[in-house]
Design a protein around this motif. Structure first.
Motif, PDB file in Angstrom:
ATOM      1  N   ASP A 113       0.802  -1.225   0.000  1.00 58.04           N
ATOM      2  CA  ASP A 113       0.000   0.000   0.000  1.00 58.04           C
ATOM      3  C   ASP A 113       0.834   1.274   0.000  1.00 58.04           C
ATOM      4  OD1 ASP A 113      -2.635  -1.166   0.029  1.00 58.04           O
ATOM      5  OD2 ASP A 113      -2.232  -1.778   2.087  1.00 58.04           O
ATOM      6  N   LEU A 114       2.152   1.152   0.023  1.00 59.60           N
ATOM      7  CA  LEU A 114       3.018   2.330   0.053  1.00 59.60           C
ATOM      8  C   LEU A 114       3.521   2.675  -1.345  1.00 59.60           C
ATOM      9  CD1 LEU A 114       5.276   1.656   3.177  1.00 59.60           C
ATOM     10  CD2 LEU A 114       3.212   3.073   3.040  1.00 59.60           C
ATOM     11  N   PRO A 115       3.788   3.958  -1.580  1.00 61.71           N
ATOM     12  CA  PRO A 115       4.462   4.327  -2.836  1.00 61.71           C
ATOM     13  C   PRO A 115       5.811   3.618  -2.912  1.00 61.71           C
ATOM     14  CG  PRO A 115       3.593   6.274  -1.738  1.00 61.71           C
ATOM     15  CD  PRO A 115       3.452   5.140  -0.770  1.00 61.71           C
ATOM     16  N   LEU A 116       6.267   3.384  -4.119  1.00 61.68           N
ATOM     17  CA  LEU A 116       7.512   2.654  -4.331  1.00 61.68           C
ATOM     18  C   LEU A 116       8.678   3.286  -3.566  1.00 61.68           C
ATOM     19  CD1 LEU A 116       8.612   0.247  -5.934  1.00 61.68           C
ATOM     20  CD2 LEU A 116       9.022   1.798  -7.862  1.00 61.68           C
ATOM     21  N   ILE A 117       8.772   4.593  -3.591  1.00 64.87           N
ATOM     22  CA  ILE A 117       9.895   5.278  -2.944  1.00 64.87           C
ATOM     23  C   ILE A 117       9.904   5.048  -1.435  1.00 64.87           C
ATOM     24  CG2 ILE A 117       8.631   7.448  -2.700  1.00 64.87           C
ATOM     25  CD1 ILE A 117      12.417   6.993  -3.365  1.00 64.87           C
ATOM     26  N   ASP A 118       8.715   4.906  -0.820  1.00 64.70           N
ATOM     27  CA  ASP A 118       8.660   4.659   0.626  1.00 64.70           C
ATOM     28  C   ASP A 118       9.184   3.268   0.971  1.00 64.70           C
ATOM     29  OD1 ASP A 118       7.657   7.157   0.986  1.00 64.70           O
ATOM     30  OD2 ASP A 118       5.616   6.541   1.476  1.00 64.70           O
ATOM     31  N   SER A 119       8.934   2.285   0.101  1.00 61.34           N
ATOM     32  CA  SER A 119       9.508   0.952   0.310  1.00 61.34           C
ATOM     33  C   SER A 119      11.026   1.032   0.282  1.00 61.34           C
ATOM     34  CB  SER A 119       9.025  -0.016  -0.781  1.00 61.34           C
ATOM     35  OG  SER A 119       7.691  -0.424  -0.562  1.00 61.34           O
ATOM     36  N   TYR A 120      11.554   1.816  -0.640  1.00 61.53           N
ATOM     37  CA  TYR A 120      13.007   1.949  -0.738  1.00 61.53           C
ATOM     38  C   TYR A 120      13.588   2.640   0.499  1.00 61.53           C
ATOM     39  CZ  TYR A 120      12.416   0.675  -5.666  1.00 61.53           C
ATOM     40  OH  TYR A 120      12.119   0.020  -6.836  1.00 61.53           O
ATOM     41  N   ASP A 146      14.259   2.536 -15.493  1.00 63.69           N
ATOM     42  CA  ASP A 146      13.175   3.430 -15.923  1.00 63.69           C
ATOM     43  C   ASP A 146      12.044   3.484 -14.877  1.00 63.69           C
ATOM     44  OD1 ASP A 146      11.909   5.222 -17.591  1.00 63.69           O
ATOM     45  OD2 ASP A 146      10.967   3.678 -18.830  1.00 63.69           O
ATOM     46  N   LEU A 147      12.412   3.837 -13.648  1.00 57.80           N
ATOM     47  CA  LEU A 147      11.451   3.849 -12.546  1.00 57.80           C
ATOM     48  C   LEU A 147      11.023   5.257 -12.128  1.00 57.80           C
ATOM     49  CD1 LEU A 147      13.128   1.139 -10.267  1.00 57.80           C
ATOM     50  CD2 LEU A 147      11.078   0.852 -11.672  1.00 57.80           C
ATOM     51  N   GLY A 148      11.563   6.289 -12.764  1.00 65.66           N
ATOM     52  CA  GLY A 148      11.320   7.659 -12.329  1.00 65.66           C
ATOM     53  C   GLY A 148       9.854   8.014 -12.173  1.00 65.66           C
ATOM     54  N   ALA A 149       9.036   7.633 -13.141  1.00 61.72           N
ATOM     55  CA  ALA A 149       7.614   7.989 -13.111  1.00 61.72           C
ATOM     56  C   ALA A 149       6.806   7.122 -12.153  1.00 61.72           C
ATOM     57  CB  ALA A 149       7.023   7.880 -14.519  1.00 61.72           C
ATOM     58  N   LEU A 150       7.439   6.088 -11.578  1.00 63.27           N
ATOM     59  CA  LEU A 150       6.703   5.145 -10.734  1.00 63.27           C
ATOM     60  C   LEU A 150       6.974   5.318  -9.247  1.00 63.27           C
ATOM     61  CD1 LEU A 150       7.428   1.908 -12.824  1.00 63.27           C
ATOM     62  CD2 LEU A 150       5.461   3.457 -13.035  1.00 63.27           C
ATOM     63  N   LEU A 151       7.906   6.178  -8.867  1.00 66.82           N
ATOM     64  CA  LEU A 151       8.337   6.255  -7.473  1.00 66.82           C
ATOM     65  C   LEU A 151       7.227   6.655  -6.509  1.00 66.82           C
ATOM     66  CD1 LEU A 151      11.890   7.852  -7.866  1.00 66.82           C
ATOM     67  CD2 LEU A 151      11.312   5.471  -7.348  1.00 66.82           C
ATOM     68  N   ASP A 152       6.289   7.475  -6.958  1.00 68.94           N
ATOM     69  CA  ASP A 152       5.208   7.932  -6.074  1.00 68.94           C
ATOM     70  C   ASP A 152       3.925   7.129  -6.244  1.00 68.94           C
ATOM     71  OD1 ASP A 152       6.703  10.004  -4.868  1.00 68.94           O
ATOM     72  OD2 ASP A 152       6.439  11.243  -6.659  1.00 68.94           O
ATOM     73  N   VAL A 153       3.993   6.027  -7.002  1.00 71.07           N
ATOM     74  CA  VAL A 153       2.814   5.192  -7.248  1.00 71.07           C
ATOM     75  C   VAL A 153       2.771   4.061  -6.220  1.00 71.07           C
ATOM     76  CG1 VAL A 153       1.648   3.692  -8.917  1.00 71.07           C
ATOM     77  CG2 VAL A 153       2.931   5.704  -9.713  1.00 71.07           C
ATOM     78  N   PRO A 154       1.626   3.839  -5.558  1.00 70.52           N
ATOM     79  CA  PRO A 154       1.517   2.699  -4.634  1.00 70.52           C
ATOM     80  C   PRO A 154       1.811   1.385  -5.358  1.00 70.52           C
ATOM     81  CG  PRO A 154      -0.331   4.197  -4.326  1.00 70.52           C
ATOM     82  CD  PRO A 154       0.399   4.659  -5.558  1.00 70.52           C
TER      83      PRO A 154
END
Length: 337
Positions: A113-120, A146-154
């Motif tokens: 349930d967390l954005p990708l960047i929060d997991s990191y 190529d993850l730049g656009a996905l970092l804030d996506v749950p």
């Protein structure tokens, strides 16, 4: 480097007679259950040197995932001896965790349930990665995968292919010495597969990360690994180069040819037509041979529109290996008993 260091590098991953047996209970009637033992891994022995990138393949249920789980310490072997970087995974799982990275194709290590960047960021703290090193590793993974656009996506909103790229990055943030990959290109399109393969090739070349790759996509193995091991029914059936596997299993690739018009079966050397459907024809040729001469011969002689190459099915290759082994064991043929 001392003799001891050299030996440790050659035996960076070492298995000696490793077994894993599960007790399975099956319902056989009202209030009755039958207990049986399933041997998932059966006397498995092999070595992987530091910095090697090795394909570890086999059909479903062969024992691949069980092996990986023992190598990570998730499962304890029923017998034999197992070491990764000199560590017994089952006894020192926490210590080993700082030195390995794992990607399971159908399971994620990310927080759903967390954005990708929060997991990191959580992994940054869990593994106690120095800030500068974490930032450098994250930037590199984000750019190359190529993850730049996905970092804030749950994570739950990511497609399977996007999540796979996210999981690969997560497994590398703490600079693991060993990377276990289980179906890392599953769900990826052709372009994304090429990016992931290029990333893994560069990672291995630049950092010397040891990689054990399980996959059903033989193109992954062909483009990444010089060595391949085949496991089936918990036993090691083959250990060597991919070309040797193709020869042992009499593997064939398939060339799918689209012509401008319907024609009789194509007549080209070293290939045979196995199917036709209007202007489309399927040709089989030995997997250890390059497709380039065959493609050139067809393009020169026939009105070609398009073509594609399909890799051999690993289950079919292993089935042929079994057939050949059974024939060699028949009485009167001089095979091993």
């Amino acid at each position: 480097m001392t003799d001891s260091d050299d030996r440790d590098d050659r035996d960076f991953i070492a298995l000696d007679g490793v077994e894993k047996v599960f007790d399975v209970r099956k319902k056989t009637g009202f209030l009755r259950r039958e207990r049986r033992r399933v041997r998932a891994v059966d006397g498995l022995s092999f070595r992987v040197g530091r910095g090697e990138m090795v394909g570890y393949i086999g059909p479903n249920g062969a024992g691949k995932s069980t092996t990986i789980k023992m190598l990570t310490g998730i499962l304890t072997p029923s017998g034999g001896r197992l070491r990764v970087a000199g560590i017994d995974p089952a006894r020192e799982r926490t210590r080993l965790a700082r030195r390995i990275g794992v990607v399971f194709g159908q399971r994620t290590t990310l927080w759903w349930d967390l954005p990708l960047i929060d997991s990191y960021r959580l992994m940054h703290r869990m593994y106690r990665v120095p800030d500068a090193r974490f930032a450098a590793n994250l930037d590199r993974c984000v750019e190359l995968l190529d993850l730049g656009a996905l970092l804030d996506v749950p994570v739950r909103q990511l497609s399977l292919g996007q999540r796979m790229r996210g999981d690969i990055a997560a497994a590398l943030l703490h600079d693991p010495e060993v990377l276990y990959l289980d179906e890392p290109t599953i769900g990826l399109d052709v372009v994304s597969k090429a990016k992931v393969r290029g990333f893994l090739r560069d990672l291995n070349a630049e950092t010397g990360t040891t990689v054990l790759l399980t996959t059903h996509d033989l193109t992954d193995i062909e483009q990444l690994c010089k060595r391949v091991m085949v496991i089936d029914h918990g036993r090691l059936m083959y250990d060597g180069p991919l070309t040797g596997l193709h020869e042992a299993g009499r593997a064939e690739r398939t060339l799918v040819v689209d012509l401008e018009r319907e024609l009789p079966p194509l007549d080209v050397e070293s290939a045979r037509v196995i199917r036709t459907d209007g202007p489309r024809q399927w040709l089989a040729f030995p997997a250890e041979r390059s497709a380039a001469p065959l493609v050139a011969a067809i393009a020169e002689r026939y009105p070609l529109v398009d073509l594609s190459v399909r890799e051999p099915d690993i289950e079919a290759v292993i089935a042929r290996m079994y057939e050949d082994r059974a024939v060699s064991w028949e009485p009167g043929r001089g095979g091993a008993a």
